[in-house]
Write a protein that holds these residues in place. Structure first.
Motif, PDB file in Angstrom:
ATOM      1  N   LEU A 194       0.856  -1.177   0.000  1.00 51.59           N
ATOM      2  CA  LEU A 194       0.000   0.000   0.000  1.00 51.59           C
ATOM      3  C   LEU A 194       0.900   1.237   0.000  1.00 51.59           C
ATOM      4  CD1 LEU A 194      -2.707   1.480   0.243  1.00 51.59           C
ATOM      5  CD2 LEU A 194      -2.493   1.272   2.737  1.00 51.59           C
ATOM      6  N   LEU A 195       0.690   2.088  -0.995  1.00 50.58           N
ATOM      7  CA  LEU A 195       1.476   3.312  -1.128  1.00 50.58           C
ATOM      8  C   LEU A 195       0.571   4.522  -0.901  1.00 50.58           C
ATOM      9  CD1 LEU A 195       3.378   2.446  -4.435  1.00 50.58           C
ATOM     10  CD2 LEU A 195       4.062   1.897  -2.093  1.00 50.58           C
ATOM     11  N   ILE A 196       1.007   5.449  -0.055  1.00 53.97           N
ATOM     12  CA  ILE A 196       0.366   6.753   0.092  1.00 53.97           C
ATOM     13  C   ILE A 196       1.452   7.785  -0.165  1.00 53.97           C
ATOM     14  CG2 ILE A 196      -1.011   8.273   1.565  1.00 53.97           C
ATOM     15  CD1 ILE A 196      -1.790   5.836   3.227  1.00 53.97           C
ATOM     16  N   GLU A 197       1.547   8.234  -1.395  1.00 53.90           N
ATOM     17  CA  GLU A 197       2.679   9.067  -1.812  1.00 53.90           C
ATOM     18  C   GLU A 197       2.774  10.346  -0.998  1.00 53.90           C
ATOM     19  OE1 GLU A 197       2.729   9.823  -5.949  1.00 53.90           O
ATOM     20  OE2 GLU A 197       3.102   7.738  -6.518  1.00 53.90           O
ATOM     21  N   THR A 198       1.629  10.946  -0.675  1.00 52.42           N
ATOM     22  CA  THR A 198       1.641  12.207   0.068  1.00 52.42           C
ATOM     23  C   THR A 198       2.393  12.076   1.380  1.00 52.42           C
ATOM     24  OG1 THR A 198      -0.517  12.704  -0.875  1.00 52.42           O
ATOM     25  CG2 THR A 198       0.183  14.038   0.985  1.00 52.42           C
ATOM     26  N   ASP A 199       2.242  10.915   2.034  1.00 50.55           N
ATOM     27  CA  ASP A 199       2.849  10.703   3.347  1.00 50.55           C
ATOM     28  C   ASP A 199       4.179   9.959   3.267  1.00 50.55           C
ATOM     29  OD1 ASP A 199       0.531  11.851   4.199  1.00 50.55           O
ATOM     30  OD2 ASP A 199      -0.378  10.004   4.927  1.00 50.55           O
ATOM     31  N   GLY A 200       4.646   9.640   2.060  1.00 53.03           N
ATOM     32  CA  GLY A 200       5.838   8.818   1.928  1.00 53.03           C
ATOM     33  C   GLY A 200       5.645   7.446   2.547  1.00 53.03           C
ATOM     34  N   PHE A 201       4.421   6.922   2.446  1.00 48.80           N
ATOM     35  CA  PHE A 201       4.019   5.700   3.151  1.00 48.80           C
ATOM     36  C   PHE A 201       4.097   4.504   2.211  1.00 48.80           C
ATOM     37  CE2 PHE A 201       0.880   2.613   4.488  1.00 48.80           C
ATOM     38  CZ  PHE A 201       0.923   2.617   5.876  1.00 48.80           C
ATOM     39  N   SER A 202       4.722   3.423   2.650  1.00 48.19           N
ATOM     40  CA  SER A 202       4.802   2.186   1.875  1.00 48.19           C
ATOM     41  C   SER A 202       4.832   1.012   2.852  1.00 48.19           C
ATOM     42  CB  SER A 202       6.047   2.175   0.990  1.00 48.19           C
ATOM     43  OG  SER A 202       6.176   0.940   0.321  1.00 48.19           O
ATOM     44  N   ARG A 203       3.776   0.181   2.840  1.00 50.86           N
ATOM     45  CA  ARG A 203       3.719  -0.949   3.751  1.00 50.86           C
ATOM     46  C   ARG A 203       3.225  -2.183   3.015  1.00 50.86           C
ATOM     47  NH1 ARG A 203       3.336   0.369   9.285  1.00 50.86           N
ATOM     48  NH2 ARG A 203       3.360  -1.895   9.643  1.00 50.86           N
ATOM     49  N   LEU A 204       3.824  -3.317   3.338  1.00 50.90           N
ATOM     50  CA  LEU A 204       3.366  -4.598   2.814  1.00 50.90           C
ATOM     51  C   LEU A 204       2.088  -4.985   3.546  1.00 50.90           C
ATOM     52  CD1 LEU A 204       4.055  -6.918   0.852  1.00 50.90           C
ATOM     53  CD2 LEU A 204       5.242  -8.034   2.769  1.00 50.90           C
ATOM     54  N   CYS A 205       1.087  -5.450   2.790  1.00 48.63           N
ATOM     55  CA  CYS A 205      -0.230  -5.745   3.360  1.00 48.63           C
ATOM     56  C   CYS A 205      -0.667  -7.159   3.000  1.00 48.63           C
ATOM     57  CB  CYS A 205      -1.291  -4.796   2.810  1.00 48.63           C
ATOM     58  SG  CYS A 205      -0.921  -3.065   2.966  1.00 48.63           S
ATOM     59  N   ARG A 206      -1.562  -7.679   3.813  1.00 51.05           N
ATOM     60  CA  ARG A 206      -2.318  -8.881   3.448  1.00 51.05           C
ATOM     61  C   ARG A 206      -3.791  -8.607   3.700  1.00 51.05           C
ATOM     62  NH1 ARG A 206      -4.009 -11.585   7.882  1.00 51.05           N
ATOM     63  NH2 ARG A 206      -2.904 -11.205   9.855  1.00 51.05           N
ATOM     64  N   ILE A 207      -4.633  -9.145   2.843  1.00 45.18           N
ATOM     65  CA  ILE A 207      -6.072  -8.910   2.955  1.00 45.18           C
ATOM     66  C   ILE A 207      -6.636  -9.733   4.111  1.00 45.18           C
ATOM     67  CG2 ILE A 207      -8.294  -9.250   1.820  1.00 45.18           C
ATOM     68  CD1 ILE A 207      -6.968  -8.625  -0.825  1.00 45.18           C
ATOM     69  N   VAL A 208      -7.414  -9.084   4.972  1.00 48.80           N
ATOM     70  CA  VAL A 208      -8.094  -9.797   6.051  1.00 48.80           C
ATOM     71  C   VAL A 208      -9.595  -9.882   5.803  1.00 48.80           C
ATOM     72  CG1 VAL A 208      -6.340  -9.286   7.776  1.00 48.80           C
ATOM     73  CG2 VAL A 208      -8.226  -7.674   7.443  1.00 48.80           C
ATOM     74  N   ALA A 209     -10.136  -9.002   4.975  1.00 45.49           N
ATOM     75  CA  ALA A 209     -11.555  -9.051   4.616  1.00 45.49           C
ATOM     76  C   ALA A 209     -11.755  -8.215   3.364  1.00 45.49           C
ATOM     77  CB  ALA A 209     -12.432  -8.519   5.747  1.00 45.49           C
ATOM     78  N   LYS A 210     -12.705  -8.624   2.536  1.00 47.49           N
ATOM     79  CA  LYS A 210     -12.993  -7.810   1.354  1.00 47.49           C
ATOM     80  C   LYS A 210     -14.426  -8.017   0.902  1.00 47.49           C
ATOM     81  CE  LYS A 210     -11.220 -10.964  -2.251  1.00 47.49           C
ATOM     82  NZ  LYS A 210     -10.269 -11.084  -3.369  1.00 47.49           N
ATOM     83  N   ALA A 211     -14.963  -6.973   0.291  1.00 45.60           N
ATOM     84  CA  ALA A 211     -16.269  -7.022  -0.347  1.00 45.60           C
ATOM     85  C   ALA A 211     -16.065  -6.573  -1.783  1.00 45.60           C
ATOM     86  CB  ALA A 211     -17.245  -6.114   0.399  1.00 45.60           C
ATOM     87  N   ASP A 212     -17.147  -6.250  -2.466  1.00 45.71           N
ATOM     88  CA  ASP A 212     -17.048  -5.901  -3.882  1.00 45.71           C
ATOM     89  C   ASP A 212     -16.145  -4.708  -4.110  1.00 45.71           C
ATOM     90  OD1 ASP A 212     -17.590  -5.879  -6.642  1.00 45.71           O
ATOM     91  OD2 ASP A 212     -19.188  -4.419  -6.369  1.00 45.71           O
ATOM     92  N   ARG A 213     -16.300  -3.648  -3.290  1.00 42.58           N
ATOM     93  CA  ARG A 213     -15.539  -2.412  -3.503  1.00 42.58           C
ATOM     94  C   ARG A 213     -14.779  -1.974  -2.248  1.00 42.58           C
ATOM     95  NH1 ARG A 213     -20.422  -1.344  -6.204  1.00 42.58           N
ATOM     96  NH2 ARG A 213     -21.202  -0.111  -4.469  1.00 42.58           N
ATOM     97  N   GLU A 214     -14.600  -2.859  -1.290  1.00 42.61           N
ATOM     98  CA  GLU A 214     -13.910  -2.515  -0.059  1.00 42.61           C
ATOM     99  C   GLU A 214     -12.935  -3.612   0.313  1.00 42.61           C
ATOM    100  OE1 GLU A 214     -16.584  -1.542   3.075  1.00 42.61           O
ATOM    101  OE2 GLU A 214     -17.690  -0.063   1.891  1.00 42.61           O
ATOM    102  N   VAL A 215     -11.780  -3.221   0.841  1.00 40.02           N
ATOM    103  CA  VAL A 215     -10.767  -4.168   1.272  1.00 40.02           C
ATOM    104  C   VAL A 215     -10.225  -3.710   2.627  1.00 40.02           C
ATOM    105  CG1 VAL A 215      -8.487  -5.147   0.789  1.00 40.02           C
ATOM    106  CG2 VAL A 215     -10.111  -4.809  -1.089  1.00 40.02           C
ATOM    107  N   ASP A 216     -10.177  -4.626   3.576  1.00 41.53           N
ATOM    108  CA  ASP A 216      -9.511  -4.384   4.857  1.00 41.53           C
ATOM    109  C   ASP A 216      -8.193  -5.148   4.835  1.00 41.53           C
ATOM    110  OD1 ASP A 216     -11.296  -2.691   5.975  1.00 41.53           O
ATOM    111  OD2 ASP A 216     -12.183  -4.121   7.360  1.00 41.53           O
ATOM    112  N   VAL A 217      -7.111  -4.468   5.252  1.00 41.26           N
ATOM    113  CA  VAL A 217      -5.798  -5.100   5.218  1.00 41.26           C
ATOM    114  C   VAL A 217      -5.114  -4.971   6.562  1.00 41.26           C
ATOM    115  CG1 VAL A 217      -5.520  -4.650   2.753  1.00 41.26           C
ATOM    116  CG2 VAL A 217      -4.592  -3.015   4.418  1.00 41.26           C
ATOM    117  N   ALA A 218      -4.219  -5.940   6.837  1.00 40.51           N
ATOM    118  CA  ALA A 218      -3.324  -5.861   7.974  1.00 40.51           C
ATOM    119  C   ALA A 218      -1.914  -5.676   7.440  1.00 40.51           C
ATOM    120  CB  ALA A 218      -3.406  -7.143   8.807  1.00 40.51           C
ATOM    121  N   PHE A 219      -1.116  -4.858   8.107  1.00 38.45           N
ATOM    122  CA  PHE A 219       0.259  -4.653   7.687  1.00 38.45           C
ATOM    123  C   PHE A 219       1.128  -5.800   8.196  1.00 38.45           C
ATOM    124  CE2 PHE A 219      -0.944   0.052   8.146  1.00 38.45           C
ATOM    125  CZ  PHE A 219      -1.425   0.097   6.844  1.00 38.45           C
ATOM    126  N   VAL A 220       2.055  -6.253   7.344  1.00 35.27           N
ATOM    127  CA  VAL A 220       2.920  -7.369   7.706  1.00 35.27           C
ATOM    128  C   VAL A 220       4.379  -6.932   7.640  1.00 35.27           C
ATOM    129  CG1 VAL A 220       1.268  -9.073   6.948  1.00 35.27           C
ATOM    130  CG2 VAL A 220       2.929  -8.220   5.317  1.00 35.27           C
TER     131      VAL A 220
END
Length: 407
Positions: A381-407
């Protein structure tokens, strides 16, 4: 994207968030404008479009079937980026758009005219646009008219912000509630009396809108507000501070008493049975409670504490009341609400998907995307504004929504 552009985009998204307009039901005030646009310019399609981190979402649409589409190929994204009207007489003959999927496929745009929806501070939130499946000319006078209609859209948005009460539920508007909160906070400090705040959010409200439609969703919101109001004192203040989120201000009330009030509200909402054309439906809500204390240095902090406790209630299973305590902030999984442009990156960075980050913590994030199809189980997951970069894994998802945990 350079740092100045990144900062400008995040400021724009923060401005968009202030209007609390995304994913709200259709409203006649905006539909009237797109109907006028369609008739005035004799075009088959017109939309009021808002751009977040990953999509263009239509607050109002005439002649367009989709309620949202990806941000990347959107003509409206160009208008927002350049902050000026965009006129495309023939998209098929324009090298910028000839291979655009909205030109080569549905809705088969050949002519496009879009005017930016600009805030008083100069941020472009989206567009008012007119579209046709045939090429056509557009005069300077017509551009001026489109700009005027776009200003009418912004006037409607500003009226929503300035309105004292929410037209649907009768609760105070977000701005009015914050004004009452500031006043009550100052009085509590001056006279040394107790003050508490409750945040409540209807559980799985999006699923209700998706399954039963927005008219039923509106009934749920109105009924929930009425149920809460019936349990409150005249001196208490109820405000609608988000789409399905409300806040309650309890003057002269400490934490223990506020918890009892919240439990009464929770039970009142849980007793509701909302009529639908099929069968009555039941709803629940989650509650976060905070009280004035030595760690609360401002009215905004009191609201943030209640909001943090609300997230704990959601994470703990919903339909419950949770109080804020200093240790709660450090608990894993606690997220703050945000509106940030992000990217899902995978295949060694060769593949990316735009997303909007709607909640964030040290442990994970909640993302909104056009579709969860094709999103791998692990990604960055990249958030360029914040200089943020984290590896994620999906913990839940729906059609247009995803919840992730950082690993």
């Amino acid at each position: 994207m350079n740092s100045a552009v990144q900062i400008q985009e995040q400021t724009r998204l923060a401005s968009l968030d202030r209007y609390d307009i995304l994913d709200t039901p259709a409203e006649e005030a905006f539909d009237r404008i797109t109907r006028l646009t369609r008739r005035f310019f004799d075009v088959p399609m017109s939309t009021v479009t808002l751009i977040d981190g990953h999509r263009q979402w239509f607050k109002s649409r005439q002649g367009v079937s989709a309620c949202e589409t990806p941000k990347g190929p959107a003509f409206c994204s160009v208008v927002v980026r350049e902050a000026r009207p965009l006129i495309v007489p023939d998209a098929a003959a324009d090298e910028r758009f000839a291979n655009n999927p909205f030109v080569t496929g549905a809705p088969h745009i050949r002519f496009y005219a879009g005017a930016p929806l600009r805030t008083p501070e100069g941020h472009s939130l989206g567009t008012l646009c007119a579209m046709d499946t045939k090429p056509r000319a557009f005069t300077a006078d017509q551009v001026d008219t489109l700009n005027d209609l776009a200003r009418v859209v912004m006037s409607e948005l500003e009226l929503r912000v300035l309105a004292m009460t929410d037209g649907l539920t009768g609760a105070l508007s977000r701005r009015s509630f914050r004004g009452e909160l500031s006043r009550a906070f100052a009085l509590a400090l001056r006279h040394r009396h107790e003050l508490s705040c409750i945040m409540l959010d209807l559980d799985r409200f999006k699923a209700i809108n998706d399954e039963y439609g927005h008219p039923v969703g509106d009934l749920v919101l109105s009924a929930a507000a009425a149920a809460c109001r019936d349990e409150l004192r005249k001196s208490d203040v109820l405000g609608r501070v988000g789409g399905e989120e409300f806040a309650v201000l309890l003057p002269h009330t400490g934490l223990a008493s506020a918890l009892k009030v919240a439990e009464k509200l929770r039970a009142a909402v849980a007793r509701l049975q909302i009529p639908t054309p099929r069968e009555p439906i039941r709803v629940t809500a989650s509650f976060g409670i905070a009280a004035l204390g030595i760690s609360v240095g401002s009215a905004e902090t009191l609201l943030e504490h209640a909001d943090a406790a609300l997230y704990l209630a959601k994470d703990d299973g919903r339909n419950r009341c949770v109080e804020w305590r200093p240790a709660a902030i450090a608990q894993p999984g606690l997220r703050r609400r945000v509106l940030k442009a992000g990217q899902i990156s995978f295949n060694g960075g060769r593949s990316t998907i735009d997303c909007t980050v709607r909640s964030l913590s040290e442990e994970g994030a909640g993302l909104k995307i056009v579709t969860s199809a094709g999103v791998p189980e692990t990604f960055k997951l990249l958030i360029e504004t914040d200089g943020f970069s984290r590896l994620c894994r999906i913990v839940a998802k729906a059609d247009r929504e995803v919840d992730v945990a950082f690993v």
